[in-house]
Write a protein that holds these residues in place. Structure first.
Motif, PDB file in Angstrom:
ATOM      1  N   ASN A 177       0.821  -1.218   0.000  1.00  0.00           N
ATOM      2  CA  ASN A 177       0.000   0.000   0.000  1.00  0.00           C
ATOM      3  C   ASN A 177       0.849   1.260   0.000  1.00  0.00           C
ATOM      4  OD1 ASN A 177      -2.431  -1.370  -0.056  1.00  0.00           O
ATOM      5  ND2 ASN A 177      -2.673  -1.393   2.167  1.00  0.00           N
ATOM      6  N   SER A 178       2.044   1.188   0.589  1.00  0.00           N
ATOM      7  CA  SER A 178       2.891   2.382   0.694  1.00  0.00           C
ATOM      8  C   SER A 178       3.371   2.870  -0.662  1.00  0.00           C
ATOM      9  CB  SER A 178       4.096   2.100   1.601  1.00  0.00           C
ATOM     10  OG  SER A 178       5.021   1.221   0.972  1.00  0.00           O
ATOM     11  N   ILE A 179       3.376   1.997  -1.664  1.00  0.00           N
ATOM     12  CA  ILE A 179       3.780   2.419  -3.007  1.00  0.00           C
ATOM     13  C   ILE A 179       2.634   2.249  -4.014  1.00  0.00           C
ATOM     14  CG2 ILE A 179       6.240   2.026  -2.658  1.00  0.00           C
ATOM     15  CD1 ILE A 179       5.912  -0.646  -4.159  1.00  0.00           C
ATOM     16  N   ASN A 180       1.406   2.197  -3.494  1.00  0.00           N
ATOM     17  CA  ASN A 180       0.197   2.189  -4.335  1.00  0.00           C
ATOM     18  C   ASN A 180       0.216   1.070  -5.388  1.00  0.00           C
ATOM     19  OD1 ASN A 180      -0.843   4.585  -3.076  1.00  0.00           O
ATOM     20  ND2 ASN A 180       0.620   5.772  -4.281  1.00  0.00           N
ATOM     21  N   CYS A 181       0.349  -0.155  -4.891  1.00  0.00           N
ATOM     22  CA  CYS A 181       0.393  -1.303  -5.791  1.00  0.00           C
ATOM     23  C   CYS A 181      -0.974  -1.707  -6.337  1.00  0.00           C
ATOM     24  CB  CYS A 181       1.007  -2.515  -5.072  1.00  0.00           C
ATOM     25  SG  CYS A 181       2.807  -2.482  -4.998  1.00  0.00           S
ATOM     26  N   ASN A 182      -2.046  -1.206  -5.750  1.00  0.00           N
ATOM     27  CA  ASN A 182      -3.381  -1.578  -6.208  1.00  0.00           C
ATOM     28  C   ASN A 182      -3.965  -0.496  -7.117  1.00  0.00           C
ATOM     29  OD1 ASN A 182      -3.932  -4.125  -4.839  1.00  0.00           O
ATOM     30  ND2 ASN A 182      -3.824  -2.945  -2.951  1.00  0.00           N
ATOM     31  N   PRO A 183      -4.648  -0.873  -8.190  1.00  0.00           N
ATOM     32  CA  PRO A 183      -5.308   0.133  -9.034  1.00  0.00           C
ATOM     33  C   PRO A 183      -6.486   0.748  -8.304  1.00  0.00           C
ATOM     34  CG  PRO A 183      -5.949  -2.081  -9.700  1.00  0.00           C
ATOM     35  CD  PRO A 183      -4.886  -2.250  -8.657  1.00  0.00           C
ATOM     36  N   HIS A 184      -6.987   1.862  -8.819  1.00  0.00           N
ATOM     37  CA  HIS A 184      -8.077   2.570  -8.147  1.00  0.00           C
ATOM     38  C   HIS A 184      -9.360   1.764  -8.141  1.00  0.00           C
ATOM     39  CE1 HIS A 184      -9.330   3.428 -12.276  1.00  0.00           C
ATOM     40  NE2 HIS A 184     -10.514   3.744 -11.783  1.00  0.00           N
ATOM     41  N   ASP A 185      -9.504   0.817  -9.084  1.00  0.00           N
ATOM     42  CA  ASP A 185     -10.775   0.121  -9.228  1.00  0.00           C
ATOM     43  C   ASP A 185     -10.671  -1.370  -8.918  1.00  0.00           C
ATOM     44  OD1 ASP A 185      -9.143  -0.402 -11.375  1.00  0.00           O
ATOM     45  OD2 ASP A 185     -10.718  -0.305 -12.890  1.00  0.00           O
ATOM     46  N   GLY A 186      -9.678  -1.768  -8.145  1.00  0.00           N
ATOM     47  CA  GLY A 186      -9.584  -3.191  -7.813  1.00  0.00           C
ATOM     48  C   GLY A 186      -8.480  -3.478  -6.821  1.00  0.00           C
ATOM     49  N   HIS A 187      -8.515  -4.674  -6.255  1.00  0.00           N
ATOM     50  CA  HIS A 187      -7.474  -5.145  -5.340  1.00  0.00           C
ATOM     51  C   HIS A 187      -6.685  -6.233  -6.038  1.00  0.00           C
ATOM     52  CE1 HIS A 187      -8.763  -2.924  -1.796  1.00  0.00           C
ATOM     53  NE2 HIS A 187     -10.009  -3.165  -2.166  1.00  0.00           N
ATOM     54  N   ILE A 188      -5.386  -6.052  -6.102  1.00  0.00           N
ATOM     55  CA  ILE A 188      -4.519  -6.999  -6.809  1.00  0.00           C
ATOM     56  C   ILE A 188      -3.610  -7.747  -5.835  1.00  0.00           C
ATOM     57  CG2 ILE A 188      -2.757  -7.258  -8.589  1.00  0.00           C
ATOM     58  CD1 ILE A 188      -5.500  -6.261  -9.579  1.00  0.00           C
ATOM     59  N   THR A 189      -3.030  -7.028  -4.883  1.00  0.00           N
ATOM     60  CA  THR A 189      -1.869  -7.550  -4.164  1.00  0.00           C
ATOM     61  C   THR A 189      -2.194  -8.590  -3.102  1.00  0.00           C
ATOM     62  OG1 THR A 189      -2.007  -5.617  -2.701  1.00  0.00           O
ATOM     63  CG2 THR A 189      -0.475  -5.501  -4.544  1.00  0.00           C
TER      64      THR A 189
END
Length: 365
Positions: A177-189
């Protein structure tokens, strides 16, 4: 970017560039003396894809893990080119001896999906089942008391369904989360965090994850990290990830849970952090779950602090989000299937859902 792993008996750290150290803690496993570190490559994969960095890894991984990581990362780089690039690793690859272990490790959170899958596995007579619950995703890494409350809530259910319950504490998700690994419209990580933690335990041939969506719904929720396509490619030296129960929707699971007659007091659904692991009954997820139970059975299990369900339930769902539209559509389908179109504000809910769906098609952002 250099990546190093330091292991002691019950604690492990991954140091990657200038980011916070990734920590794994567990009293149930010895992290020392490993010939390869597949879990570490899965842990850092979203970070390397996100930063577009060259990674010099000071550890070894199995051939099966490396090939899997490359295949999965290529797909995500194609699906989300604005967020991810294909990784560039320098890592030692070893041909690890593959075991024929038939033991199974299930990821278990205490929600509807993982509870349903556990019950179905038992009904199907699947043996050699253990479960793994991860502290650091739904519950913040420093919040030991709240996570223990979840474990206490699910203790009886886990003891009936699984041979052994494992726990890993990690701050991996917060580093993502600290480097914004998830797109605005979904959870990936979350899928990378889960499989990385699962790979800490090498004595399993299969790692089971409960599907969040039915297969057709996965297209509507895309991009979403845990899906039947990329999950089928995820492997480590000894085992593979298998998606369970992607042939049923969340509503269908709720109906089945009620039909079993099993005590559902272990379910933890709430997204109100101050209230969980209890279920407040008024947050968006509690309300939509109550609607799912009612739409499929006209019954709501006594697991919510607020047991009421109003005709305006749909107002708690964000129809501007893909998951919101998927779950609202699922509930509307259940209402119609069970002949409840005159209840739960069906007509107005359907109208708003249709408008939101058309708007999303015309403007995906």
């Amino acid at each position: 970017m250099k990546v190093k792993v330091h292991a002691s008996q019950n604690a492990l750290e991954i140091k990657i560039g200038g980011l916070p150290k990734i920590q794994f803690l567990s009293e149930q496993i010895n992290f020392e003396d490993r010939g390869y570190y597949d879990f570490a490559l899965w842990a850092i994969l979203p970070i390397i894809m996100r930063l577009g960095s060259y990674a010099k890894c000071k550890f070894s991984v199995s051939r099966a893990c490396y090939d899997s990581v490359i295949a999965v990362s290529r797909i995500w780089a194609r699906w989300l080119p604005e967020l991810f690039t294909e990784p560039n690793f320098n890592v030692d690859i070893v041909d690890a001896k593959v075991s024929d272990n038939d033991r199974i490790l299930c990821f278990f959170s205490g929600g509807i999906d993982s509870t349903y899958s556990a019950i179905r596995l038992q009904e199907q007579g699947v043996n050699n089942l253990d479960c793994l619950t991860i502290h650091g995703m739904d519950y913040r890494f420093p919040d030991i008391n709240k996570f223990q409350a979840l474990m206490d809530r699910t203790s009886s259910f886990r003891s009936r369904m699984f041979n052994k319950s494992l726990v890993v504490r990690t701050n991996l998700y917060s580093v993502y989360n600290s480097i914004n690994c998830n797109p605005h419209d979904g959870h990936i990580t979350h899928i990378f965090a889960l499989f990385s933690c699962g790979s800490l335990f090498p004595d399993y041939g299969t790692y089971l994850i409960a599907s969040d969506y039915r297969r057709d719904q996965q297209f509507s929720a895309h991009p979403y990290g845990s899906n039947s396509v990329t999950n089928s490619l995820i492997r480590n030296a000894n085992g593979r990830l298998v998606t369970r129960d992607d042939d049923v929707s969340r509503c269908e699971k709720a109906k089945k849970l009620l039909q079993t007659g099993i005590d559902l007091s272990s379910l933890s659904i709430c997204v109100d952090y101050e209230f969980r692991p209890q279920n407040c009954g008024v947050c968006s997820k509690c309300v939509r779950t109550k609607a799912m139970f009612y739409a499929t059975s006209k019954n709501i299990p006594n697991i919510f602090h607020d047991m009421s369900i109003g005709d305006d339930w749909y107002k708690s769902i964000d129809l501007n989000s893909k998951p919101g539209r998927v779950f609202c559509g699922d509930i509307l389908d259940a209402i119609r299937l069970h002949g409840l179109e005159n209840e739960l504000g069906y007509s107005e809910a359907k109208k708003l859902w249709e408008v939101a769906s058309v708007n999303a098609r015309n403007n995906s952002f």
